[in-house]
Design a protein around this motif. Structure first.
Motif, short mmCIF file in Angstrom:
data_model
loop_
_atom_site.label_atom_id
_atom_site.label_comp_id
_atom_site.label_asym_id
_atom_site.label_seq_id
_atom_site.Cartn_x
_atom_site.Cartn_y
_atom_site.Cartn_z
N PHE A 59 -2.72 81.54 78.33
CA PHE A 59 -3.91 82.38 78.36
C PHE A 59 -5.03 81.67 77.61
O PHE A 59 -4.84 81.14 76.52
N ARG A 60 -6.21 81.66 78.16
CA ARG A 60 -7.34 80.98 77.54
C ARG A 60 -8.52 81.93 77.39
O ARG A 60 -8.96 82.54 78.37
N SER A 61 -9.01 82.07 76.17
CA SER A 61 -10.22 82.86 75.88
C SER A 61 -10.16 84.25 76.51
O SER A 61 -11.13 84.71 77.12
N GLY A 62 -9.02 84.90 76.39
CA GLY A 62 -8.88 86.25 76.91
C GLY A 62 -8.60 86.31 78.40
O GLY A 62 -8.40 87.40 78.96
N ASP A 63 -8.56 85.17 79.07
CA ASP A 63 -8.26 85.13 80.50
C ASP A 63 -6.75 85.32 80.70
O ASP A 63 -5.96 84.49 80.28
N ARG A 64 -6.37 86.42 81.35
CA ARG A 64 -4.96 86.73 81.56
C ARG A 64 -4.62 86.69 83.05
O ARG A 64 -3.81 87.48 83.53
N ASN A 65 -5.23 85.76 83.77
CA ASN A 65 -5.02 85.65 85.21
C ASN A 65 -3.64 85.04 85.48
O ASN A 65 -3.43 83.83 85.34
N LEU A 66 -2.67 85.88 85.88
CA LEU A 66 -1.31 85.41 86.08
C LEU A 66 -1.20 84.47 87.27
O LEU A 66 -0.38 83.56 87.27
N ASP A 67 -2.03 84.67 88.28
CA ASP A 67 -1.99 83.78 89.44
C ASP A 67 -2.32 82.36 89.00
O ASP A 67 -1.66 81.39 89.41
N ARG A 68 -3.32 82.20 88.15
CA ARG A 68 -3.69 80.89 87.65
C ARG A 68 -2.59 80.30 86.76
O ARG A 68 -2.26 79.12 86.84
N VAL A 69 -2.01 81.15 85.92
CA VAL A 69 -0.93 80.70 85.03
C VAL A 69 0.28 80.25 85.84
O VAL A 69 0.85 79.18 85.58
N PHE A 70 0.66 81.03 86.84
CA PHE A 70 1.83 80.67 87.64
C PHE A 70 1.58 79.39 88.44
O PHE A 70 2.52 78.61 88.68
N ALA A 71 0.35 79.16 88.84
CA ALA A 71 0.02 77.91 89.53
C ALA A 71 0.24 76.71 88.60
O ALA A 71 0.73 75.66 89.02
N GLN A 72 -0.11 76.88 87.33
CA GLN A 72 0.13 75.83 86.34
C GLN A 72 1.62 75.62 86.11
O GLN A 72 2.08 74.49 85.96
N PHE A 73 2.37 76.71 86.06
CA PHE A 73 3.82 76.62 85.92
C PHE A 73 4.41 75.80 87.07
O PHE A 73 5.25 74.92 86.86
N GLU A 74 3.97 76.12 88.27
CA GLU A 74 4.46 75.42 89.46
C GLU A 74 4.13 73.94 89.39
O GLU A 74 4.97 73.07 89.69
N GLU A 75 2.92 73.64 88.95
CA GLU A 75 2.46 72.25 88.91
C GLU A 75 3.25 71.42 87.90
O GLU A 75 3.59 70.26 88.16
N VAL A 76 3.57 72.01 86.76
CA VAL A 76 4.25 71.24 85.71
C VAL A 76 5.75 71.12 85.97
O VAL A 76 6.42 70.29 85.34
N GLY A 77 6.30 71.93 86.87
CA GLY A 77 7.70 71.79 87.24
C GLY A 77 8.64 72.84 86.70
O GLY A 77 9.86 72.63 86.67
#
Length: 312
Positions: free
Chosen positions: A11-29
């Motif tokens: 989460f960055r600066s109050g941004d709790r966008n799970l779609d964005r977070v899950f995309a990062q999870f997918e990218e990192v493996g």
């Protein structure tokens, strides 16, 4: 290998966008997700959460209870029966959400069931109340794994469920097949336990339901990147995970307060694969042979071989 990490760290600066977070999870493996309940869930229905996870090739490992507000003087063992019942109901809700979103493990960390002063709580009442509460949760969701995560202190000066010994006693008295333990590496260091010992004892009895891997120096919940402070203890811990066929998710419970969350997660993934390869290179049978020899000299020689294997 099933791998998950802390959602909060992304989460960055109050941004709790799970779609964005899950995309990062997918990218990192990463492969799995643990959701703190109710803070990560908010108003999102379980079916929608499952669809979001599916869209990024992720699976829900489980939900982890987070008690706030009314529970600062105790959760399931609160002396106020109204508050204790409210905590129990939150556990039931976490079970329902976990099941509907595709998970199989509900982790219960009781950060506030404990004490700060002598003469503050009735220890026997608290024990009996917790036994009843765990039985109630296990019986409510017999299809799920209900897992106790212990920690010696924080949020209270003394946690009631504080160690592998107390947790083992609780498992025996509750006596439900779907009750087990989640081992947090830093929590065990804080209690001056050897993490591998707990992994062997609970893993060998089929009671190891979850693993939170991190590292630290034993005086606080450091949440450092894995293998950075106590690499040999981490290697021994991973050996027992492999020995007992642990196949649930390994959750990176590290705290990238300064570091970039994705970069830290990538380091954790690289480290655990390296440590895993080192054990495979030396061989589980050879590690067991050294253990059976019961020799500090042979153990030291094995550690050198494992370090060399890490460099290969």
């Amino acid at each position: 290998m099933k791998l998950a990490t802390r959602i909060n760290s992304y989460f960055r600066s109050g941004d709790r966008n799970l779609d964005r977070v899950f995309a990062q999870f997918e990218e990192v493996g990463l492969t799995h997700v643990d959701l703190n309940y109710p803070e990560h869930v908010g108003t999102m229905p379980a079916e929608q959460m499952k669809q979001l996870l599916d869209a990024h090739g992720l699976k829900l490992n489980g939900t982890a209870l987070r008690f706030r507000g009314d529970f600062i003087n105790g959760e399931l063992a609160n002396a106020d029966p109204v508050v204790a019942d409210k905590a129990l109901q939150l556990c039931r809700e976490a079970c329902d959400y976990c099941r509907a979103a595709g998970g199989d493990t509900v982790t219960i960390w009781l950060g506030f069931d404990g004490f700060d002063y002598s003469f503050q709580i009735d220890y026997t009442r608290v024990w009996n109340q917790l036994v009843g509460a765990y039985r109630a949760v296990c019986d409510y969701a017999p299809d799920l794994k209900i897992s106790i995560e212990y920690k010696p202190f924080e949020e209270r000066s003394y946690a009631f469920i504080d160690s592998m010994g107390i947790t083992g006693m609780m498992l025996a008295e509750v006596d439900r097949p779907n009750l087990g333990v989640t081992l947090d590496y830093c929590h065990m260091l804080m209690k001056h336990e050897n993490p591998a010992m707990a992994c062997d004892i609970f893993g060998g009895r089929g009671k190891l339901f979850g693993v939170h891997l991190n590292d630290g120096y034993g005086v606080m919940d450091d949440g450092l990147m894995i293998g950075t402070a106590s690499p040999m203890k981490t290697l021994e811990f991973i050996y027992y995970l492999k020995k007992h066929g642990y196949d649930s998710a390994i959750y990176f419970d590290t705290f990238p307060t300064i570091e970039d969350a994705e970069e830290e997660c990538a380091q954790n993934i690289a480290m655990i694969h390296m440590l895993d390869r080192a054990i495979e290179t030396v061989g589980l049978d050879e590690v067991q042979r050294v253990i059976d020899a019961n020799s500090g000299i042979e153990a030291a020689a094995l550690m050198r071989r494992l370090m060399c294997a890490c460099a290969e």
